[in-house]
Design a protein around this motif. Structure first.
Motif, PDB file in Angstrom:
ATOM      1  N   ARG A  57       0.821  -1.218   0.000  1.00 37.33           N
ATOM      2  CA  ARG A  57       0.000   0.000   0.000  1.00 37.33           C
ATOM      3  C   ARG A  57       0.855   1.268   0.000  1.00 37.33           C
ATOM      4  O   ARG A  57       0.343   2.371   0.139  1.00 37.33           O
ATOM      5  CB  ARG A  57      -0.966  -0.001   1.184  1.00 37.33           C
ATOM      6  N   CYS A  58       2.139   1.107  -0.195  1.00 41.81           N
ATOM      7  CA  CYS A  58       3.072   2.227  -0.107  1.00 41.81           C
ATOM      8  C   CYS A  58       3.250   2.924  -1.462  1.00 41.81           C
ATOM      9  O   CYS A  58       3.575   2.278  -2.457  1.00 41.81           O
ATOM     10  CB  CYS A  58       4.427   1.744   0.396  1.00 41.81           C
ATOM     11  N   PRO A  59       3.105   4.248  -1.493  1.00 43.81           N
ATOM     12  CA  PRO A  59       3.261   4.976  -2.751  1.00 43.81           C
ATOM     13  C   PRO A  59       4.708   5.120  -3.219  1.00 43.81           C
ATOM     14  O   PRO A  59       4.948   5.503  -4.349  1.00 43.81           O
ATOM     15  CB  PRO A  59       2.647   6.346  -2.448  1.00 43.81           C
ATOM     16  N   VAL A  60       5.665   4.812  -2.349  1.00 44.78           N
ATOM     17  CA  VAL A  60       7.073   4.971  -2.732  1.00 44.78           C
ATOM     18  C   VAL A  60       7.845   3.653  -2.650  1.00 44.78           C
ATOM     19  O   VAL A  60       9.073   3.647  -2.536  1.00 44.78           O
ATOM     20  CB  VAL A  60       7.769   6.065  -1.869  1.00 44.78           C
ATOM     21  N   ALA A  61       7.138   2.539  -2.776  1.00 48.26           N
ATOM     22  CA  ALA A  61       7.781   1.228  -2.670  1.00 48.26           C
ATOM     23  C   ALA A  61       8.882   1.046  -3.713  1.00 48.26           C
ATOM     24  O   ALA A  61       9.946   0.496  -3.412  1.00 48.26           O
ATOM     25  CB  ALA A  61       6.752   0.109  -2.774  1.00 48.26           C
ATOM     26  N   ALA A  62       8.660   1.501  -4.927  1.00 45.86           N
ATOM     27  CA  ALA A  62       9.672   1.341  -5.981  1.00 45.86           C
ATOM     28  C   ALA A  62      10.948   2.105  -5.640  1.00 45.86           C
ATOM     29  O   ALA A  62      12.055   1.585  -5.807  1.00 45.86           O
ATOM     30  CB  ALA A  62       9.119   1.799  -7.329  1.00 45.86           C
ATOM     31  N   GLN A  63      10.813   3.330  -5.139  1.00 45.90           N
ATOM     32  CA  GLN A  63      11.995   4.117  -4.762  1.00 45.90           C
ATOM     33  C   GLN A  63      12.720   3.451  -3.595  1.00 45.90           C
ATOM     34  O   GLN A  63      13.953   3.441  -3.538  1.00 45.90           O
ATOM     35  CB  GLN A  63      11.614   5.554  -4.368  1.00 45.90           C
ATOM     36  N   CYS A  64      11.972   2.901  -2.679  1.00 46.41           N
ATOM     37  CA  CYS A  64      12.543   2.228  -1.517  1.00 46.41           C
ATOM     38  C   CYS A  64      13.377   1.019  -1.949  1.00 46.41           C
ATOM     39  O   CYS A  64      14.524   0.853  -1.523  1.00 46.41           O
ATOM     40  CB  CYS A  64      11.410   1.802  -0.588  1.00 46.41           C
ATOM     41  N   ALA A  65      12.803   0.178  -2.806  1.00 50.14           N
ATOM     42  CA  ALA A  65      13.521  -1.009  -3.282  1.00 50.14           C
ATOM     43  C   ALA A  65      14.750  -0.608  -4.084  1.00 50.14           C
ATOM     44  O   ALA A  65      15.821  -1.215  -3.938  1.00 50.14           O
ATOM     45  CB  ALA A  65      12.591  -1.885  -4.126  1.00 50.14           C
ATOM     46  N   GLU A  66      14.636   0.419  -4.897  1.00 52.72           N
ATOM     47  CA  GLU A  66      15.777   0.888  -5.684  1.00 52.72           C
ATOM     48  C   GLU A  66      16.887   1.401  -4.773  1.00 52.72           C
ATOM     49  O   GLU A  66      18.059   1.092  -4.966  1.00 52.72           O
ATOM     50  CB  GLU A  66      15.331   1.997  -6.637  1.00 52.72           C
ATOM     51  N   TRP A  67      16.524   2.181  -3.764  1.00 55.22           N
ATOM     52  CA  TRP A  67      17.516   2.705  -2.824  1.00 55.22           C
ATOM     53  C   TRP A  67      18.242   1.550  -2.129  1.00 55.22           C
ATOM     54  O   TRP A  67      19.466   1.575  -1.982  1.00 55.22           O
ATOM     55  CB  TRP A  67      16.839   3.616  -1.794  1.00 55.22           C
ATOM     56  N   ALA A  68      17.497   0.528  -1.723  1.00 60.98           N
ATOM     57  CA  ALA A  68      18.105  -0.617  -1.039  1.00 60.98           C
ATOM     58  C   ALA A  68      19.107  -1.328  -1.939  1.00 60.98           C
ATOM     59  O   ALA A  68      20.184  -1.720  -1.492  1.00 60.98           O
ATOM     60  CB  ALA A  68      17.019  -1.582  -0.573  1.00 60.98           C
ATOM     61  N   ARG A  69      18.766  -1.481  -3.221  1.00 59.26           N
ATOM     62  CA  ARG A  69      19.701  -2.122  -4.159  1.00 59.26           C
ATOM     63  C   ARG A  69      20.927  -1.239  -4.382  1.00 59.26           C
ATOM     64  O   ARG A  69      22.058  -1.726  -4.363  1.00 59.26           O
ATOM     65  CB  ARG A  69      19.007  -2.412  -5.484  1.00 59.26           C
ATOM     66  N   GLU A  70      20.712   0.061  -4.599  1.00 61.22           N
ATOM     67  CA  GLU A  70      21.828   0.978  -4.872  1.00 61.22           C
ATOM     68  C   GLU A  70      22.798   1.082  -3.701  1.00 61.22           C
ATOM     69  O   GLU A  70      23.989   1.291  -3.901  1.00 61.22           O
ATOM     70  CB  GLU A  70      21.301   2.377  -5.186  1.00 61.22           C
TER      71      GLU A  70
END
Length: 91
Positions: A57-70
Motif C-alpha cells: 500500500r506504499c506509494p514509494v515502494a519502488a523508490q525504496c527497493a531501488e535505494w536498497a539495491r543501490e
C-alpha cells in the motif's frame, strides 16, 4: 521502509535521495523492527509477509527497493523486497 539510524544513503546533485521516506507507508508503522526479521524462513517468513503488506500500500515502494539495491542493504524488507545477506533482493 525507513532506514535505521546509521544507514547509508546516496546524494546526487546535492539532493538527499532518501526524501522519499517522508511518504513511506512504514513511516506510520507501529514497529520498525517488523521490517528487519531475524530470518526469511520459518517464523521470519510470517514477519516478511506482514512487512510486505505494508509495502503493497506504499506509494514509494519502488523508490525504496531501488535505494536498497543501490546502497547494498543486506537485510530487511525494502519496497516489498526481502534482502538477504548476499545483498540481493528476493521477491
Amino acid at each position: 521502509m525507513r532506514a535505521k539510524p546509521g544507514a547509508r544513503y546516496v546524494e546526487t546533485g546535492g539532493q538527499h535521495r532518501m526524501d522519499w521516506q517522508r511518504d513511506a507507508a512504514c513511516a506510520d508503522a507501529a514497529d520498525p523492527d517488523l521490517f528487519f526479521p531475524i530470518s526469511l524462513h520459518g517464523p521470519g517468513a510470517d514477519q516478511v509477509e506482514q512487512a510486505r503488506r505494508v509495502c503493497r500500500r506504499c506509494p514509494v515502494a519502488a523508490q525504496c527497493a531501488e535505494w536498497a539495491r543501490e546502497t547494498h542493504q543486506g537485510a530487511g524488507v525494502w519496497g516489498g523486497m526481502a534482502m538477504e545477506a548476499s545483498g540481493g533482493g528476493r521477491q
